[in-house]
Scaffold this active site. Structure first.
Site, PDB file in Angstrom:
ATOM      1  N   GLY A 157       0.856  -1.187   0.000  1.00  0.00           N
ATOM      2  CA  GLY A 157       0.000   0.000   0.000  1.00  0.00           C
ATOM      3  C   GLY A 157       0.889   1.233   0.000  1.00  0.00           C
ATOM      4  O   GLY A 157       2.043   1.185  -0.427  1.00  0.00           O
ATOM      5  N   ARG A 158       0.354   2.317   0.538  1.00  0.00           N
ATOM      6  CA  ARG A 158       1.110   3.581   0.490  1.00  0.00           C
ATOM      7  C   ARG A 158       2.460   3.459   1.196  1.00  0.00           C
ATOM      8  O   ARG A 158       3.500   3.822   0.654  1.00  0.00           O
ATOM      9  CB  ARG A 158       0.324   4.688   1.194  1.00  0.00           C
ATOM     10  CG  ARG A 158      -0.973   5.060   0.551  1.00  0.00           C
ATOM     11  CD  ARG A 158      -1.568   6.186   1.384  1.00  0.00           C
ATOM     12  NE  ARG A 158      -2.900   6.545   0.988  1.00  0.00           N
ATOM     13  CZ  ARG A 158      -4.007   5.980   1.470  1.00  0.00           C
ATOM     14  NH1 ARG A 158      -3.922   4.994   2.360  1.00  0.00           N
ATOM     15  NH2 ARG A 158      -5.193   6.386   1.077  1.00  0.00           N
ATOM     16  N   THR A 238       6.326  -2.068  11.487  1.00  0.00           N
ATOM     17  CA  THR A 238       5.853  -0.705  11.777  1.00  0.00           C
ATOM     18  C   THR A 238       4.329  -0.650  11.561  1.00  0.00           C
ATOM     19  O   THR A 238       3.781   0.430  11.395  1.00  0.00           O
ATOM     20  CB  THR A 238       6.523   0.348  10.863  1.00  0.00           C
ATOM     21  OG1 THR A 238       6.385  -0.074   9.500  1.00  0.00           O
ATOM     22  CG2 THR A 238       7.985   0.538  11.189  1.00  0.00           C
ATOM     23  N   ARG A 240       1.123  -2.954  13.097  1.00  0.00           N
ATOM     24  CA  ARG A 240       0.495  -3.038  14.412  1.00  0.00           C
ATOM     25  C   ARG A 240       1.102  -4.227  15.137  1.00  0.00           C
ATOM     26  O   ARG A 240       1.351  -5.278  14.525  1.00  0.00           O
ATOM     27  CB  ARG A 240      -1.024  -3.224  14.295  1.00  0.00           C
ATOM     28  CG  ARG A 240      -1.791  -1.963  13.913  1.00  0.00           C
ATOM     29  CD  ARG A 240      -1.761  -0.918  15.052  1.00  0.00           C
ATOM     30  NE  ARG A 240      -2.497   0.299  14.746  1.00  0.00           N
ATOM     31  CZ  ARG A 240      -1.946   1.427  14.281  1.00  0.00           C
ATOM     32  NH1 ARG A 240      -0.643   1.501  14.067  1.00  0.00           N
ATOM     33  NH2 ARG A 240      -2.690   2.488  14.052  1.00  0.00           N
ATOM     34  N   GLU A 269       1.159  -3.152  24.087  1.00  0.00           N
ATOM     35  CA  GLU A 269       1.771  -1.854  23.899  1.00  0.00           C
ATOM     36  C   GLU A 269       1.221  -0.927  24.977  1.00  0.00           C
ATOM     37  O   GLU A 269      -0.005  -0.827  25.082  1.00  0.00           O
ATOM     38  CB  GLU A 269       1.386  -1.330  22.517  1.00  0.00           C
ATOM     39  CG  GLU A 269       2.399  -0.387  21.946  1.00  0.00           C
ATOM     40  CD  GLU A 269       2.150  -0.124  20.471  1.00  0.00           C
ATOM     41  OE1 GLU A 269       1.617   0.963  20.199  1.00  0.00           O
ATOM     42  OE2 GLU A 269       2.467  -0.986  19.634  1.00  0.00           O
ATOM     43  N   HIS A 288       6.621   3.036  19.284  1.00  0.00           N
ATOM     44  CA  HIS A 288       5.560   3.428  18.332  1.00  0.00           C
ATOM     45  C   HIS A 288       5.758   4.889  17.881  1.00  0.00           C
ATOM     46  O   HIS A 288       4.899   5.742  18.115  1.00  0.00           O
ATOM     47  CB  HIS A 288       4.169   3.229  18.957  1.00  0.00           C
ATOM     48  CG  HIS A 288       3.092   3.057  17.931  1.00  0.00           C
ATOM     49  ND1 HIS A 288       1.969   2.292  18.137  1.00  0.00           N
ATOM     50  CD2 HIS A 288       2.957   3.576  16.678  1.00  0.00           C
ATOM     51  CE1 HIS A 288       1.193   2.336  17.071  1.00  0.00           C
ATOM     52  NE2 HIS A 288       1.767   3.116  16.165  1.00  0.00           N
ATOM     53  N   ALA A 290       6.800   5.761  14.580  1.00  0.00           N
ATOM     54  CA  ALA A 290       7.041   5.826  13.125  1.00  0.00           C
ATOM     55  C   ALA A 290       6.604   7.155  12.512  1.00  0.00           C
ATOM     56  O   ALA A 290       7.252   7.662  11.607  1.00  0.00           O
ATOM     57  CB  ALA A 290       6.363   4.655  12.421  1.00  0.00           C
TER      58      ALA A 290
HETATM   59  C1  DGY Z   1      -0.761   5.311  12.628  1.00  0.00           C
HETATM   60  O1  DGY Z   1      -0.890   6.413  12.093  1.00  0.00           O
HETATM   61  O2  DGY Z   1      -1.558   4.383  12.453  1.00  0.00           O
HETATM   62  C2  DGY Z   1       0.436   5.127  13.478  1.00  0.00           C
HETATM   63  O3  DGY Z   1       0.517   3.914  14.053  1.00  0.00           O
HETATM   64  C3  DGY Z   1       0.592   6.262  14.434  1.00  0.00           C
HETATM   65  O4  DGY Z   1       1.130   7.269  13.649  1.00  0.00           O
END
Ligand code: DGY
Length: 332
Positions: A157-158, A238, A240, A269, A288, A290
């Site tokens: 995806g993106r 990165t 879940r 988490e 968390h 990112a």
């Molecule tokens: C999201 O945007 O889903 C990240 O996990 C938090 O920025």
């Protein structure tokens, strides 16, 4: 008078924009900690809009507590597994997220985790800080190469595609598995599709997860699938935390059946101090972060506010997650 509740202290740009709407009442849980559930349930009562975080579960209980005038819940995240979407849609509540604005920042962090784990940066820094650096060592900190290695993406995806672009810049061979094949990207950039997740796992030197958390992806990376990875391969998450089975990951890292893992997200988490994963030298965990750059968090805050402003002004939100509700309401 429209009432909005913001569930946490967030970059000011969004709340400021909401407060500038004339006649709006904007309340905020103005602390840098998760709002207790009962305070949240009281605070959302009578609200037309909520600006939420991934730490708040937007379910029947919360929607009931808010009341029938609630029109939109704007998540400050691209992921929205904290939304019970069918329940929101059934009640005509629009949900929104913050895609696009965080894509590159998240991909940067995924790549940073690849580089840090492959080249053992945390261990090397600790070594220096511990005063152990006494000579150049021909056998010290021998890592894995990133350049010319095979990058395996689970999800194109993106964010997956943004990681792929970074990989191509390092002369990596990019392979991917996704339920939606991206022949456009294959043709444009030479990425190679594999028709199963398992094939990617067997071939990749780096496996980077870019899938949303759903019933199907919960513990997608279980013991059986981790065992398909090469002993020199590195797992990056990165997406879940629950996409990876933490016990299975611990066993794989401990036994050395994979080389390392770089995790921005974990299950649970936050990961408590003393969690077995934190005892391993080959597991890098960050909290968390990112999307955590100044510009990106500002952009997320502004986009979430814009989504609320649009809906409460009778316009379609920029980034809805349940478009059918936007259409039912005839918003454009
Ligand atoms: C999201 O945007 O889903 C990240 O996990 C938090 O920025």
């Amino acid at each position: 008078m429209p009432k909005v509740f913001v569930t946490r202290r967030i970059p000011e740009v969004g709340p400021q924009k909401l407060r500038r709407q004339s006649g709006w009442e904007v309340a905020q849980w103005d602390r840098d900690e998760v709002i207790p559930r009962d305070t949240l349930l009281q605070s959302v009562r009578g609200c037309d809009a909520i600006l939420s975080l991934l730490t708040e579960r937007i379910d029947a209980e919360l929607l009931e507590a808010a009341g029938p005038q609630l029109q939109v819940v704007a998540n400050l995240a691209v992921g929205f597994d904290n939304f019970v979407v069918p329940e929101m849609s059934r009640r005509g509540v629009i949900g929104t997220n913050t895609p696009d604005v965080l894509t590159d920042t998240t991909a940067d962090l995924a790549f940073a985790l690849m580089m840090a784990t492959a080249r053992m940066l945390p261990q090397a820094q600790k070594y220096v800080l511990d005063g152990k650096w006494t000579t150049w060592e021909p056998l010290g900190f021998l890592g894995q190469d990133i350049h010319h290695a095979t990058l395996g993406l689970i999800g194109l995806g993106r964010i997956g595609a943004a990681v792929a672009r970074r990989g191509a810049g390092f002369d990596m061979k990019v392979i991917y598995y996704d339920a939606y094949r991206r022949q456009d990207l294959e043709q444009q950039f030479g990425y190679q599709y594999r028709d199963s997740l398992e094939t990617v796992l067997g071939e990749a030197d780096f496996v980077s997860l870019h899938t949303p958390l759903t019933d199907e992806t919960r513990h997608l990376m279980n013991a059986q699938r981790l065992a398909m990875m090469k002993p020199t391969a590195i797992l990056i998450n990165t997406s879940r935390g629950p996409v990876v089975d933490p016990q299975a990951l611990y066993q794989a890292l401990k036994a050395g059946t994979i080389w390392a893992a770089g995790l921005d997200v974990t299950e649970p988490e936050p990961l408590p101090v003393g969690d077995p994963l934190l005892t391993l030298h080959n597991c890098l965990v960050v909290p968390h972060i990112a999307s955590a750059s100044v510009n990106t968090r500002n952009a997320m805050s502004e986009l979430a506010a814009d989504n609320i402003i649009n809906v409460l002004s009778g316009r379609a939100p920029k980034t809805p997650v349940n478009r059918e509700v936007v259409e039912q309401k005839g918003l454009r």
